[in-house]
Design a protein around this motif. Structure first.
Motif, PDB file in Angstrom:
ATOM      1  N   TYR A   1       0.880  -1.276  -0.089  1.00  0.00           N
ATOM      2  CA  TYR A   1       0.099  -0.084  -0.038  1.00  0.00           C
ATOM      3  C   TYR A   1       1.038   1.257   0.251  1.00  0.00           C
ATOM      4  N   PRO A   2       1.401   1.627  -1.173  1.00  0.00           N
ATOM      5  CA  PRO A   2       2.260   2.881  -1.316  1.00  0.00           C
ATOM      6  C   PRO A   2       1.663   4.182  -1.177  1.00  0.00           C
ATOM      7  N   LYS A   3       1.173   4.247   0.265  1.00  0.00           N
ATOM      8  CA  LYS A   3       0.441   5.682   0.418  1.00  0.00           C
ATOM      9  C   LYS A   3       0.785   5.831   1.855  1.00  0.00           C
ATOM     10  N   GLU A   4       0.462   7.233   2.510  1.00  0.00           N
ATOM     11  CA  GLU A   4       0.458   7.310   3.728  1.00  0.00           C
ATOM     12  C   GLU A   4      -0.842   7.103   4.457  1.00  0.00           C
ATOM     13  N   SER A   5      -1.352   7.406   5.726  1.00  0.00           N
ATOM     14  CA  SER A   5      -2.349   6.804   6.275  1.00  0.00           C
ATOM     15  C   SER A   5      -3.817   7.744   5.990  1.00  0.00           C
ATOM     16  N   LEU A   6      -3.607   8.986   5.514  1.00  0.00           N
ATOM     17  CA  LEU A   6      -4.429   9.774   5.020  1.00  0.00           C
ATOM     18  C   LEU A   6      -4.229  10.503   3.564  1.00  0.00           C
ATOM     19  N   PRO A   7      -5.160  10.561   2.699  1.00  0.00           N
ATOM     20  CA  PRO A   7      -6.503  10.239   3.121  1.00  0.00           C
ATOM     21  C   PRO A   7      -6.813   8.684   3.222  1.00  0.00           C
ATOM     22  N   LYS A   8      -7.788   8.531   3.903  1.00  0.00           N
ATOM     23  CA  LYS A   8      -8.124   6.815   4.141  1.00  0.00           C
ATOM     24  C   LYS A   8      -8.894   6.345   2.977  1.00  0.00           C
TER      25      LYS A   8
ATOM     26  N   ASN B   1       4.903   5.240 -10.617  1.00  0.00           N
ATOM     27  CA  ASN B   1       3.994   6.321 -10.857  1.00  0.00           C
ATOM     28  C   ASN B   1       3.570   6.995  -9.710  1.00  0.00           C
ATOM     29  N   GLN B   2       3.617   8.504  -9.563  1.00  0.00           N
ATOM     30  CA  GLN B   2       3.105   9.230  -8.280  1.00  0.00           C
ATOM     31  C   GLN B   2       1.618   9.288  -8.511  1.00  0.00           C
ATOM     32  N   THR B   3       0.835   9.133  -7.579  1.00  0.00           N
ATOM     33  CA  THR B   3      -0.455   9.399  -7.910  1.00  0.00           C
ATOM     34  C   THR B   3      -1.260  10.420  -7.032  1.00  0.00           C
ATOM     35  N   ARG B   4      -0.396  10.908  -6.127  1.00  0.00           N
ATOM     36  CA  ARG B   4      -0.909  12.184  -5.538  1.00  0.00           C
ATOM     37  C   ARG B   4       0.422  12.776  -5.176  1.00  0.00           C
ATOM     38  N   GLN B   5       0.396  14.357  -4.997  1.00  0.00           N
ATOM     39  CA  GLN B   5       1.474  15.235  -4.598  1.00  0.00           C
ATOM     40  C   GLN B   5       1.056  16.262  -3.754  1.00  0.00           C
ATOM     41  N   GLY B   6       1.990  16.827  -3.277  1.00  0.00           N
ATOM     42  CA  GLY B   6       1.904  17.967  -2.381  1.00  0.00           C
ATOM     43  C   GLY B   6       1.704  17.271  -0.916  1.00  0.00           C
ATOM     44  N   LYS B   7       0.709  17.710  -0.309  1.00  0.00           N
ATOM     45  CA  LYS B   7       0.499  17.301   1.260  1.00  0.00           C
ATOM     46  C   LYS B   7       0.192  15.933   1.202  1.00  0.00           C
ATOM     47  N   GLU B   8      -0.321  15.355   0.118  1.00  0.00           N
ATOM     48  CA  GLU B   8      -0.716  13.769   0.030  1.00  0.00           C
ATOM     49  C   GLU B   8       0.128  13.026  -0.853  1.00  0.00           C
ATOM     50  N   THR B   9       0.959  12.054  -0.249  1.00  0.00           N
ATOM     51  CA  THR B   9       1.802  11.010  -1.059  1.00  0.00           C
ATOM     52  C   THR B   9       1.452   9.917  -1.125  1.00  0.00           C
ATOM     53  N   SER B  10       1.429   9.461  -2.652  1.00  0.00           N
ATOM     54  CA  SER B  10       1.150   8.084  -2.749  1.00  0.00           C
ATOM     55  C   SER B  10       1.531   7.685  -4.118  1.00  0.00           C
ATOM     56  N   PHE B  11       1.677   6.614  -4.431  1.00  0.00           N
ATOM     57  CA  PHE B  11       2.474   6.013  -5.648  1.00  0.00           C
ATOM     58  C   PHE B  11       1.724   4.815  -6.278  1.00  0.00           C
ATOM     59  N   SER B  12       2.099   4.305  -7.472  1.00  0.00           N
ATOM     60  CA  SER B  12       1.363   2.976  -7.945  1.00  0.00           C
ATOM     61  C   SER B  12       2.121   2.059  -7.308  1.00  0.00           C
ATOM     62  N   ARG B  13       1.638   0.900  -7.205  1.00  0.00           N
ATOM     63  CA  ARG B  13       2.396  -0.431  -6.672  1.00  0.00           C
ATOM     64  C   ARG B  13       3.413  -0.681  -7.739  1.00  0.00           C
TER      65      ARG B  13
END
Length: 448
Positions: free
Chosen positions: A191-198, A229-241
């Motif tokens: 799960y290449p993301k942080e806890s928020l957004p849930k 692949n970065q799927t969110r940027q800025g204050k929200e960090t997440s990437f593709s698997r």
């Protein structure tokens, strides 16, 4: 995403690129990852952590350790077969860069070996117990001292994020934890993301989270090195698997579906007659009925059916992976490989039966209740003592309590309230079932 980047041999702290053609074939870098995991203290503790039955007294029921070893074996097979097909489709990976199909197997096997390394005692109820202590228990008092994401990290305490922390955390004199290759770390991160957004989307990569705020910067370093692949940027960090994460996940799904079902039968919670009834569509093309009928002992019959069923699912998973490689590489494949399996209905039936007969059995429920209380009490004593220490209000009792912790978890200098609380959660998560019971008896004054 491209395979050359995804197969990076880089390790934390490296200043030069590690080339596949320069690797020692007798001890490949990805194989070093496997060795480092299996010799780690965190991996050893899995021998006394719940897989299905907490604190089981029988010797044939799986622990997190035996489960992890089995998942790594299935993962190795999946990786090797997939690797062979990937190299056939992308021959430059071998011809130019020197990759072999065994490399894929080694990466998946290492990531699969570590997939449960961050899980707390008492199974998944252990994760919930840690989170609920801070959400509804005495830990609520710390809410105002944490940012929104920091609080979310601990109220939704996640074994996957703790696993990344264990594998990569720097300690005095030990830079970068186990210093695994970035390819293995990428395959590990479900799960290449942080806890928020849930759960911001229905994509499987958004189902949970994979790193705490303490690992955010290093996580981003790994993701960018691998070209995720970065799927969110800025204050929200997440990437593709990482594509190989799907194979790690499939290995886990195959093992817990089939082997937890087998454990339920061995425990007498599921009648043996259900074994052939529920597995028949998975084994009908490969079963030797004469051989099966000649087996006298139930354990042998179950082992035979289990081997055939796992083999069938491995072949099916590879078909799904190869058919969807392009979508997996561009990050648009949003479900698990088994969700696309032609045996999905049979898998769902087996899991449902295991839930009803095993996971929700009286023995499991009673021990999970005890686990909740044990974890809550341990967290209460240690978080209170450590927070009072950092605030200069520690009593003699608090000081004595802190001294019972391993040295790494006693430190409070230059740490925030969040780091202290998270470290305490990680300490509790590191305990085996038996160690948690022992420590609880000690701090409750039941054992001297």
């Amino acid at each position: 995403m491209n395979w050359e980047q995804l197969l990076s041999l880089r390790r934390q702290g490296d200043t030069h690129k590690r080339l596949r053609k320069e690797q020692d074939e007798t001890r490949l870098g990805f194989e070093v990852d496997y060795d480092r995991i299996i010799f780690s203290a965190a991996f050893r503790s899995l021998q006394d952590k719940t897989q299905v039955i907490p604190l089981s007294k029988t010797d044939f029921v799986h622990t997190r350790l035996t489960h992890s070893l089995e998942v790594s074996v299935v993962g190795r097979s999946l990786g090797r077969i997939a690797g062979k097909k990937i190299l056939e489709k992308h021959p430059y990976l071998k011809e130019v860069h020197g990759y072999h199909f065994n490399d894929f197997g080694a990466i998946v096997a290492a990531a699969a070996l570590a997939h449960d390394i961050g899980n707390p005692p008492f199974g998944h109820s252990g994760e919930k117990a840690i989170g609920e202590y801070f959400k509804t228990g005495n830990g609520q008092q710390y809410r105002s001292k944490l940012t929104e994401k920091e609080y979310q990290d601990i109220i939704d305490f996640e074994g996957n994020a703790n696993g990344l922390k264990l594998l990569t955390e720097t300690r005095e004199g030990v830079q970068g934890g186990l210093r695994l290759s970035f390819a293995t770390l990428g395959a590990f991160m479900k799960y290449p993301k942080e806890s928020l957004p849930k759960k911001p989307t229905a994509h499987i990569a958004d189902k949970k989270f994979g790193f705490f705020q303490t690992e955010r910067h290093f996580f981003e370093e790994v993701a960018k090195e691998l070209g995720l692949n970065q799927t969110r940027q800025g204050k929200e960090t997440s990437f593709s698997r990482h594509p190989l994460t799907y194979l790690v996940e499939a290995a886990d799904d195959i093992c817990y579906t089939i082997i937890d079902f087998e454990d339920g039968i061995n425990l007498g919670l599921i009648p043996e007659d259900f074994a052939l009834e529920y597995l028949i569509k998975l084994v009908k093309d490969t079963i030797n009925t004469k051989k099966y009928n000649e087996m006298v002992y139930m354990e042998d019959r179950l082992s035979y059916l289990r081997a055939l069923a796992i083999s069938t699912l491995i072949s099916d998973v590879i078909d799904v992976f190869v058919e969807n490689e392009e979508a997996i590489l561009d990050g648009t494949f949003g479900v698990s490989l088994l969700d696309k399996s032609k045996y999905k209905a049979q898998i769902s039936d087996i899991i449902q039966l295991s839930v009803e007969k095993v996971y929700q059995s009286q023995e499991v429920i009673e021990k999970e209740i005890a686990g909740y209380r044990i974890i809550s009490d341990i967290l209460d004593v240690y978080t209170s003592a450590l927070v009072k220490k950092i605030e200069g209000q520690a009593s003699n009792y608090d000081s004595l309590v802190v001294k019972t912790l391993p040295a790494f978890y006693q430190r409070t200098e230059d740490l925030s309230i969040y780091q202290i609380l998270l470290n305490t959660c990680c300490y509790v998560a590191s305990l085996s079932d038996g160690a948690a019971v022992h420590i609880h008896n000690k701090i409750m004054g039941r054992q001297l």
